[in-house]
Design a protein around this motif. Sequence first.
Motif, short mmCIF file in Angstrom:
data_model
loop_
_atom_site.label_atom_id
_atom_site.label_comp_id
_atom_site.label_asym_id
_atom_site.label_seq_id
_atom_site.Cartn_x
_atom_site.Cartn_y
_atom_site.Cartn_z
N THR A 87 -26.74 2.96 109.73
CA THR A 87 -25.46 3.24 109.07
C THR A 87 -25.66 3.45 107.57
O THR A 87 -25.08 4.37 106.98
CB THR A 87 -24.48 2.08 109.31
N ALA A 88 -26.51 2.63 106.95
CA ALA A 88 -26.79 2.81 105.52
C ALA A 88 -27.54 4.11 105.27
O ALA A 88 -27.29 4.80 104.29
CB ALA A 88 -27.60 1.62 105.01
N ALA A 89 -28.47 4.45 106.17
CA ALA A 89 -29.21 5.70 106.01
C ALA A 89 -28.28 6.90 106.13
O ALA A 89 -28.38 7.87 105.37
CB ALA A 89 -30.31 5.79 107.06
N THR A 90 -27.33 6.84 107.05
CA THR A 90 -26.37 7.94 107.22
C THR A 90 -25.46 8.07 106.00
O THR A 90 -25.22 9.17 105.51
CB THR A 90 -25.52 7.71 108.48
N SER A 91 -24.96 6.96 105.48
CA SER A 91 -24.10 7.04 104.30
C SER A 91 -24.88 7.51 103.08
O SER A 91 -24.36 8.24 102.23
CB SER A 91 -23.42 5.70 104.03
N TRP A 92 -26.15 7.13 102.97
CA TRP A 92 -26.98 7.60 101.86
C TRP A 92 -27.17 9.11 101.96
O TRP A 92 -27.09 9.82 100.96
CB TRP A 92 -28.33 6.89 101.88
N LEU A 93 -27.41 9.61 103.18
CA LEU A 93 -27.57 11.05 103.37
C LEU A 93 -26.29 11.81 103.02
O LEU A 93 -26.34 12.88 102.42
CB LEU A 93 -27.96 11.36 104.81
N GLU A 94 -25.13 11.26 103.40
CA GLU A 94 -23.86 11.92 103.08
C GLU A 94 -23.66 12.05 101.58
O GLU A 94 -23.10 13.03 101.11
CB GLU A 94 -22.70 11.16 103.71
N SER A 95 -24.13 11.07 100.82
CA SER A 95 -23.97 11.13 99.37
C SER A 95 -25.04 12.00 98.71
O SER A 95 -24.84 12.50 97.61
CB SER A 95 -24.02 9.73 98.77
N TRP A 96 -26.15 12.21 99.37
CA TRP A 96 -27.27 12.91 98.76
C TRP A 96 -27.35 14.39 99.14
O TRP A 96 -27.68 15.23 98.34
CB TRP A 96 -28.57 12.21 99.16
N ILE A 97 -27.05 14.71 100.40
CA ILE A 97 -27.22 16.08 100.89
C ILE A 97 -25.94 16.87 100.65
O ILE A 97 -24.87 16.49 101.15
CB ILE A 97 -27.56 16.09 102.39
N PRO A 98 -26.03 17.97 99.91
CA PRO A 98 -24.84 18.82 99.78
C PRO A 98 -24.64 19.62 101.06
O PRO A 98 -25.58 20.14 101.63
CB PRO A 98 -25.19 19.74 98.61
N GLY A 99 -23.44 19.67 101.55
CA GLY A 99 -23.17 20.42 102.78
C GLY A 99 -22.93 19.49 103.95
O GLY A 99 -22.47 18.37 103.80
N ARG A 100 -23.29 19.97 105.14
CA ARG A 100 -23.01 19.24 106.38
C ARG A 100 -24.30 18.79 107.04
O ARG A 100 -25.33 19.41 106.88
CB ARG A 100 -22.25 20.14 107.33
N PHE A 101 -24.20 17.72 107.79
CA PHE A 101 -25.32 17.30 108.62
C PHE A 101 -24.79 16.56 109.83
O PHE A 101 -23.65 16.08 109.83
CB PHE A 101 -26.34 16.45 107.83
N ALA A 102 -25.60 16.49 110.85
CA ALA A 102 -25.23 15.79 112.08
C ALA A 102 -26.44 15.00 112.56
O ALA A 102 -27.55 15.53 112.61
CB ALA A 102 -24.78 16.77 113.15
N ALA A 103 -26.22 13.77 112.87
CA ALA A 103 -27.30 12.91 113.36
C ALA A 103 -27.56 13.21 114.84
O ALA A 103 -26.65 13.59 115.58
CB ALA A 103 -26.93 11.45 113.18
N SER A 104 -28.80 13.04 115.25
CA SER A 104 -29.14 13.20 116.66
C SER A 104 -30.23 12.20 117.01
O SER A 104 -30.96 11.74 116.16
CB SER A 104 -29.61 14.63 116.96
N LEU A 105 -30.30 11.88 118.27
CA LEU A 105 -31.30 10.95 118.78
C LEU A 105 -32.08 11.68 119.86
O LEU A 105 -31.48 12.22 120.80
CB LEU A 105 -30.61 9.70 119.35
N LYS A 106 -33.41 11.72 119.73
CA LYS A 106 -34.22 12.51 120.66
C LYS A 106 -35.19 11.62 121.42
O LYS A 106 -35.74 10.68 120.87
CB LYS A 106 -35.02 13.56 119.89
N THR A 107 -35.41 11.98 122.67
CA THR A 107 -36.42 11.32 123.48
C THR A 107 -36.88 12.29 124.56
O THR A 107 -36.33 13.38 124.70
CB THR A 107 -35.88 10.00 124.11
N GLN A 108 -37.87 11.93 125.31
CA GLN A 108 -38.39 12.76 126.39
C GLN A 108 -37.97 12.15 127.73
O GLN A 108 -37.83 10.93 127.85
CB GLN A 108 -39.92 12.83 126.33
N GLY A 109 -37.79 12.97 128.71
CA GLY A 109 -37.41 12.49 130.02
C GLY A 109 -37.99 13.35 131.12
O GLY A 109 -38.60 14.39 130.87
N VAL A 110 -37.80 12.92 132.35
CA VAL A 110 -38.26 13.66 133.52
C VAL A 110 -37.07 13.86 134.43
O VAL A 110 -36.33 12.93 134.74
CB VAL A 110 -39.38 12.89 134.28
N ILE A 111 -36.86 15.10 134.85
CA ILE A 111 -35.78 15.44 135.78
C ILE A 111 -36.41 15.64 137.15
O ILE A 111 -37.35 16.42 137.30
CB ILE A 111 -35.06 16.73 135.35
#
Length: 172
Positions: A97-121
């Motif tokens: 949460t702190a990292a996200t709020s820091w990014l919002e204050s630092w990065i001009p423009g828009r950003f979206a957080a994502s969480l990535k992992t690998q899986g097997v279907i």
Amino acid sequence: MPLIFDIAVTHIAGRGRQTLVAVIGVAVGVGFSIAMAALMQGGQDDFVRQLVDTMPHVDISDEQRTARRQPAEDAFTTVAISGLRPRDDRRGIINPTAATSWLESWIPGRFAASLKTQGVIRYSSREVGAAIIGIEPERESGVSPIVGDFVEGSFSALAAGGNNVLIGDTMA
């Protein structure tokens, strides 16, 4: 000057087929050069659209943690222990949460957080590797061109909640 001009006109008019072949050769060469330049520019534009615009420009990952120094390393000078994970090693970003709020204050423009992992279907005795990406739908639509690529359903249905999943046409 009139003599040089007269000689040039005489050669051009006297050798009509040779002049025509030269003009056609230059025209084909220039046309081919223009076509190749257009092909290269189109390829570059497609590369930017497919890769650069869809990949994140800022990537934050969890920190590398090292285990405490082991007693064997203190007792013997030739011992080197590697690949040991601490017991309290919880993967993930510390205080996201702190990292996200820091990014919002630092990065001009828009950003979206994502969480990535690998899986097997698994389907009908076939196994296929898949990249699984968790997103925030209300923020993702501002940074990703995926909204325009839907064949069925809508991106706004993801924000309704529940266990909604998007799959690509190849996986479908």
